[in-house]
Scaffold this motif. Sequence first.
Motif, short mmCIF file in Angstrom:
data_model
loop_
_atom_site.label_atom_id
_atom_site.label_comp_id
_atom_site.label_asym_id
_atom_site.label_seq_id
_atom_site.Cartn_x
_atom_site.Cartn_y
_atom_site.Cartn_z
N ASP A 72 -1.60 12.94 -3.03
CA ASP A 72 -2.91 13.27 -3.71
C ASP A 72 -3.01 12.65 -5.19
OD1 ASP A 72 -4.96 14.84 -2.35
OD2 ASP A 72 -3.32 16.36 -2.31
N SER A 73 -1.72 12.81 -5.61
CA SER A 73 -1.55 12.43 -7.26
C SER A 73 -1.44 10.71 -7.29
CB SER A 73 -0.50 13.03 -7.82
OG SER A 73 0.86 12.97 -7.24
N GLU A 74 -0.76 10.23 -6.22
CA GLU A 74 -0.69 8.61 -6.47
C GLU A 74 -1.08 8.07 -5.08
OE1 GLU A 74 3.65 8.71 -6.68
OE2 GLU A 74 3.51 8.87 -9.01
N ALA A 75 -2.36 8.40 -4.71
CA ALA A 75 -2.88 7.91 -3.64
C ALA A 75 -2.99 6.32 -3.41
CB ALA A 75 -4.37 8.42 -3.49
N LYS A 76 -3.18 5.78 -4.53
CA LYS A 76 -3.44 4.11 -4.66
C LYS A 76 -1.76 3.62 -3.95
CE LYS A 76 -6.66 3.66 -8.15
NZ LYS A 76 -7.00 3.08 -9.45
N LYS A 77 -0.80 4.36 -4.88
CA LYS A 77 0.62 3.82 -4.64
C LYS A 77 0.87 3.91 -2.95
CE LYS A 77 2.40 4.03 -9.20
NZ LYS A 77 3.39 4.88 -9.95
N TRP A 78 0.79 4.90 -2.50
CA TRP A 78 1.01 5.48 -1.13
C TRP A 78 0.33 4.88 -0.18
CZ3 TRP A 78 5.84 6.91 -0.15
CH2 TRP A 78 6.51 7.87 -0.89
N ARG A 79 -0.87 4.50 -0.59
CA ARG A 79 -1.93 3.57 0.37
C ARG A 79 -1.20 2.29 0.66
NH1 ARG A 79 -5.69 4.76 4.33
NH2 ARG A 79 -7.06 2.79 4.47
N LEU A 80 -0.97 1.51 -0.25
CA LEU A 80 -0.41 0.37 -0.54
C LEU A 80 1.08 0.19 0.26
CD1 LEU A 80 -1.17 -2.63 -0.92
CD2 LEU A 80 0.04 -2.26 -3.34
N PHE A 81 1.69 1.17 -0.05
CA PHE A 81 3.06 1.29 0.39
C PHE A 81 2.99 1.49 1.78
CE2 PHE A 81 6.43 4.28 2.19
CZ PHE A 81 7.50 3.64 1.67
N ALA A 82 2.18 2.51 2.57
CA ALA A 82 1.91 2.38 3.85
C ALA A 82 1.70 1.39 4.75
CB ALA A 82 0.81 3.57 4.09
N ASP A 83 0.85 0.53 4.23
CA ASP A 83 0.21 -0.67 4.67
C ASP A 83 1.60 -1.79 4.88
OD1 ASP A 83 -2.47 -0.53 5.69
OD2 ASP A 83 -2.96 -0.19 3.38
N ILE A 84 2.34 -1.73 3.51
CA ILE A 84 3.52 -2.42 3.57
C ILE A 84 4.43 -2.33 4.68
CG2 ILE A 84 5.48 -3.57 2.29
CD1 ILE A 84 3.64 -3.23 -0.27
N LEU A 85 4.81 -0.90 4.75
CA LEU A 85 5.68 -0.36 5.76
C LEU A 85 5.48 -0.55 7.20
CD1 LEU A 85 8.51 1.21 5.71
CD2 LEU A 85 7.06 3.18 5.79
N ASN A 86 3.97 -0.74 7.35
CA ASN A 86 3.26 -1.02 8.63
C ASN A 86 3.42 -2.31 9.09
OD1 ASN A 86 1.71 -0.05 10.69
ND2 ASN A 86 0.11 -1.63 10.23
N ASP A 87 3.42 -3.38 7.91
CA ASP A 87 4.00 -4.62 8.61
C ASP A 87 5.18 -4.95 8.63
OD1 ASP A 87 1.43 -5.60 8.10
OD2 ASP A 87 1.37 -5.70 6.16
#
Length: 422
Positions: free
Chosen positions: A133-148
């Motif tokens: 919740d507190s770092e939604a932007k960072k974890w959103r981008l991290f998730a997509d990088i990890l997915n790739d």
Amino acid sequence: MEDCAAILATERYGSGESWHYVAKDGAMERRRDSSEAGPRGNLFVGVFKSVFLPQGYPESVSADYLQYQFWDTVQAFASSLSGTLATQASLRGVGVGNQEATVAAATVTWLLRDGTSMLGRIVFAWLKGNKLDSEAKKWRLFADILNDIAMFMEILAPFFPAWFTLIVCMSGIFKSVVGVAGGATRAALTVHQARRDNMADISAKDGSQETLVNLAGLLVSLILIPLVTDNPALTIGLFFLFTTLHLFANYKAVRSVVMETLNEARLAIMLRHFLRDGCVPTPVVANREEPVFLEFRKTLPIKLGVRLQEVVQSPEELRFALMRKDAPILLGFTNGCVRVCLAAHAHTQDEIRAMCQAIWLSDRLSSSRQHQGFWEMVHKSYTLMDSKFDRFYKGVEDAGWDVTRTLLDWDEWRLKWKPKMR
């Protein structure tokens, strides 16, 4: 102009349509407002908006909705194509098309991958769920990088038959993290976008948009599959092309989000601006400066809502911490971390003030590299907040920030101290 005097009523559908009801020959006739600019009666656009956009758009969503959804659509399309290439590689790796492969071996590999994915999902949600919740932007981008990264591992796995099962299991763990982080942060962004308590509608329309994009990706994949079959170089080349587009679109998507709630990063940016320039930046400015990549901290970490024993280790230290009688917080420094205890009666404004104080201490301790005079710095921080916080807080409200709630990462410990110890 002749009908103006006979207007009985006027109605609007959001900002999209305006209609008049006029009296004519003893009957009531409905007419579109002739003063409206732009194309009229565009049935296709109207149907498209009702199917894929939330009801009441654009008033029912945040101002950054359209820009975010555009880039989110681009990244979803690129991810769909990359996923097709990864799926084809995985199927080839488990033996599809290989007469020597057995159904049992392929099934065991798939079950092992799914099993490790389930464990990874549970462990990640346990370790990092409170950060999403507190770092939604960072974890959103991290998730997509990890997915790739996970999809790239799946593409490479068939080239290493002896390690295939291990590689796809690691890929499954990565994808499980992606599932948790991506889904949770999408929910956090939906809370931000929903301006009429319409989270369910926004989520449903987001699902419709994603389905449409995946359908388009499916059609393109039908063209790609015959081209990349038995052509590893083309597969890897196209994967890097789609991945580049995917990451760029994701970066633009999270950068387009302008959140008005306070988390640690945005509050730190605002406080530093205020202490340096005397003014509080608007949400647009602060969100533009907010980091969107997970990073190694240059300042000391801050932990909020901790137990008392994490702040003070002796009665003497407790007396130092309680020298400020009216403060609903206790600050301490242990194991290279600024820690904050919160009183049971503290409210949101107290939480913001405590975080500001902890940020100031973290910055000063990081720059000085000397922590012997910590308690003196704690009392300086109280003095600073006494002189500046009220003006800072008013500037925060005037700049358009939402101070009714925060996204500060508070743990649940709350403290009551005895007056006689003061």
